[in-house]
Design a protein around this motif. Sequence first.
Motif, mmCIF file in Angstrom:
data_model
loop_
_atom_site.group_PDB
_atom_site.id
_atom_site.type_symbol
_atom_site.label_atom_id
_atom_site.label_comp_id
_atom_site.label_asym_id
_atom_site.label_seq_id
_atom_site.Cartn_x
_atom_site.Cartn_y
_atom_site.Cartn_z
ATOM 1 N N PRO A 38 -3.422 11.180 -6.571
ATOM 2 C CA PRO A 38 -3.978 9.847 -6.760
ATOM 3 C C PRO A 38 -5.384 9.775 -6.205
ATOM 4 C CG PRO A 38 -2.363 9.837 -4.995
ATOM 5 C CD PRO A 38 -2.278 11.174 -5.662
ATOM 6 N N THR A 39 -6.143 8.836 -6.707
ATOM 7 C CA THR A 39 -7.520 8.705 -6.260
ATOM 8 C C THR A 39 -7.611 8.361 -4.789
ATOM 9 O OG1 THR A 39 -7.485 6.420 -6.991
ATOM 10 C CG2 THR A 39 -8.345 8.055 -8.533
ATOM 11 N N GLY A 40 -6.634 7.654 -4.248
ATOM 12 C CA GLY A 40 -6.572 7.428 -2.806
ATOM 13 C C GLY A 40 -7.699 6.586 -2.270
ATOM 14 N N SER A 41 -8.122 5.573 -2.986
ATOM 15 C CA SER A 41 -9.140 4.676 -2.453
ATOM 16 C C SER A 41 -8.734 4.177 -1.085
ATOM 17 C CB SER A 41 -9.309 3.484 -3.401
ATOM 18 O OG SER A 41 -10.129 2.506 -2.837
ATOM 19 N N ALA A 42 -9.654 4.287 -0.138
ATOM 20 C CA ALA A 42 -9.302 3.944 1.239
ATOM 21 C C ALA A 42 -8.787 2.526 1.337
ATOM 22 C CB ALA A 42 -10.503 4.148 2.148
ATOM 23 N N GLY A 43 -9.511 1.609 0.719
ATOM 24 C CA GLY A 43 -9.006 0.244 0.675
ATOM 25 C C GLY A 43 -8.950 -0.410 2.035
ATOM 26 N N ALA A 94 2.989 9.485 -7.873
ATOM 27 C CA ALA A 94 2.287 10.732 -8.160
ATOM 28 C C ALA A 94 2.954 11.920 -7.485
ATOM 29 C CB ALA A 94 0.828 10.627 -7.718
ATOM 30 N N LEU A 95 3.452 11.719 -6.279
ATOM 31 C CA LEU A 95 4.065 12.807 -5.518
ATOM 32 C C LEU A 95 5.456 13.168 -6.013
ATOM 33 C CD1 LEU A 95 2.907 11.667 -1.986
ATOM 34 C CD2 LEU A 95 2.348 13.878 -3.018
ATOM 35 N N THR A 96 6.105 12.255 -6.710
ATOM 36 C CA THR A 96 7.472 12.514 -7.178
ATOM 37 C C THR A 96 7.555 12.768 -8.675
ATOM 38 O OG1 THR A 96 7.851 10.105 -7.227
ATOM 39 C CG2 THR A 96 8.622 11.309 -5.289
ATOM 40 N N ASP A 97 6.579 12.311 -9.438
ATOM 41 C CA ASP A 97 6.594 12.539 -10.880
ATOM 42 C C ASP A 97 5.997 13.893 -11.267
ATOM 43 O OD1 ASP A 97 7.784 10.131 -11.272
ATOM 44 O OD2 ASP A 97 6.105 9.187 -12.332
ATOM 45 N N CYS A 98 5.375 14.580 -10.334
ATOM 46 C CA CYS A 98 4.670 15.824 -10.660
ATOM 47 C C CYS A 98 5.584 17.042 -10.662
ATOM 48 C CB CYS A 98 3.512 16.038 -9.699
ATOM 49 S SG CYS A 98 4.012 16.257 -7.980
ATOM 50 N N VAL A 99 6.858 16.863 -10.303
ATOM 51 C CA VAL A 99 7.819 17.969 -10.321
ATOM 52 C C VAL A 99 9.097 17.501 -11.025
ATOM 53 C CG1 VAL A 99 6.948 19.143 -8.257
ATOM 54 C CG2 VAL A 99 8.647 17.312 -8.011
ATOM 55 N N MET A 138 5.895 13.763 2.328
ATOM 56 C CA MET A 138 6.162 14.415 1.044
ATOM 57 C C MET A 138 5.060 15.400 0.673
ATOM 58 S SD MET A 138 8.149 11.681 -1.401
ATOM 59 C CE MET A 138 7.026 10.305 -1.289
ATOM 60 N N LEU A 139 3.821 15.088 1.047
ATOM 61 C CA LEU A 139 2.737 16.031 0.781
ATOM 62 C C LEU A 139 2.923 17.306 1.611
ATOM 63 C CD1 LEU A 139 0.154 16.316 -0.910
ATOM 64 C CD2 LEU A 139 -1.130 15.508 1.085
ATOM 65 N N ILE A 140 3.422 17.176 2.822
ATOM 66 C CA ILE A 140 3.762 18.357 3.618
ATOM 67 C C ILE A 140 4.828 19.186 2.905
ATOM 68 C CG2 ILE A 140 4.816 19.132 5.786
ATOM 69 C CD1 ILE A 140 3.518 16.661 7.123
ATOM 70 N N THR A 141 5.831 18.511 2.334
ATOM 71 C CA THR A 141 6.860 19.218 1.582
ATOM 72 C C THR A 141 6.253 19.956 0.401
ATOM 73 O OG1 THR A 141 8.504 17.574 2.239
ATOM 74 C CG2 THR A 141 9.049 18.957 0.351
#
Length: 464
Positions: free
Chosen positions: A4-9, A40-45, A161-164
Amino acid sequence: MSAPTGSAGPNGPADHATDPESLRALAVEALLRARERTTALTDCVDDGELTAQHSPLMSPLVWDLAHIGNQEELWLLRAVAGRDAMRPEIDSVYDAFEHPRAERPSLPLLSPGEARGYAADVRGRALDVLERSPLRGTPLLDAAFAFGMVAQHEQQHDETMLITHQLRRGPVALTAPPPPRPTSATTADLAPEVMVPGGPFTMGTSTEPWALDNERPAHHRFVPAFFIDTVPVSNGAYLRFMEDGGYTDERWWAAEGWAQIRKHGLGAPLFWRREGGQWLRRHFGVVEPVPEDEPVLHVSWYEADAYARWAGRRLPTEAEWEKAARHDPASGRSLRYPWGDCDPTPERANLGQRHLRPAPVGAYAAGQSPLGVRQLIGDVWEWTASDFSPYPGFAAFPYREYSEVFFGSAHKVLRGGSFAVDAVACRGTFRNWDLPVRRQIFAGFRTARDAPDVRDVPTGAVVS
């Protein structure tokens, strides 16, 4: 699939955002941004990857997904709105304290489709609660705290999840553009260390509306003068420690750390390997030469402590780290961030999974502190010398298990966030903690040293 673009927001309500409609908009944005990243982290696999346990240190990704929905239901639908449980039979399955991570694959977990449906159903109802809430009248509702807490919780699990994803083997699932590189114009006068003047400063917060209980209350600390690295320790610097026999010389290691490296045969950061006379690392499924100009990553507290001793230095205390990150000597005030009080932007800090790696050391000149210390927010979590302890006047809220049960000498404090942390869960006061053996987290460090009596040195002087 791209990250994801991850805008700080927004990082929670600012002083001007106190009316209900502004608070509502901030909370909606934070919740939606978190869900975009979770998706994004769960739909990519595929479903098999979601239900697999990629490491006994981590939960299956599908457990995190349903746990996110369950916690949102507990706090926003039950605690805030007073509604009955949607699926009371799954509460114990997704109780993080009831089941260690290694046991979670054997639990009756929701399937990927069920987990997605449950999380989406909870989110729709939670947004309805948010739309109707007065956002005042109780501690959970004041300044939309409960909604900010839930957004932070989801982003923290997104980091998990990103660590996973980093631990999993298999095809590349996430990509992102590289972070910006520093230029010679912004690094020409960059000294290796900066002196932070001695004296009192305000640590913690009593005014940041979405700050969590362990960040509170604000209190005065006296910190003697010290020197701190201008940038995090780089891979290249860490390689010199390794090449000098750092992992084979007991002198540099705490006893428990020495026992760990001998027991497990450690000789480099996690994910590194030596091949053909070159050090390589595995990074989100890609094997690449170790980039010497990036901050070192995936080192334990014991490794950070050993490097610091080898270098004739030490890890900064938590109070030193926060003073370096927040103290403005010109005004004597503690800032929200190193650069000031405004929210993070892409020019100031590497946050929000916008990039999948730390930026080279010396980057983000626009995000440096008044004393010239860089990359204090984002890039890598930084180990400190301090145990995780409560501040004077600490009060657990809204539940003991968030912070209080972890206080003590077993956990070390990390500060500053990493590229994997969203701005909603990262502030100048934000405190993270972990066991000193942990290496899978996105952690690095910088070093410090005591300053002599430097009363004749101008405040904020940079010392080479």
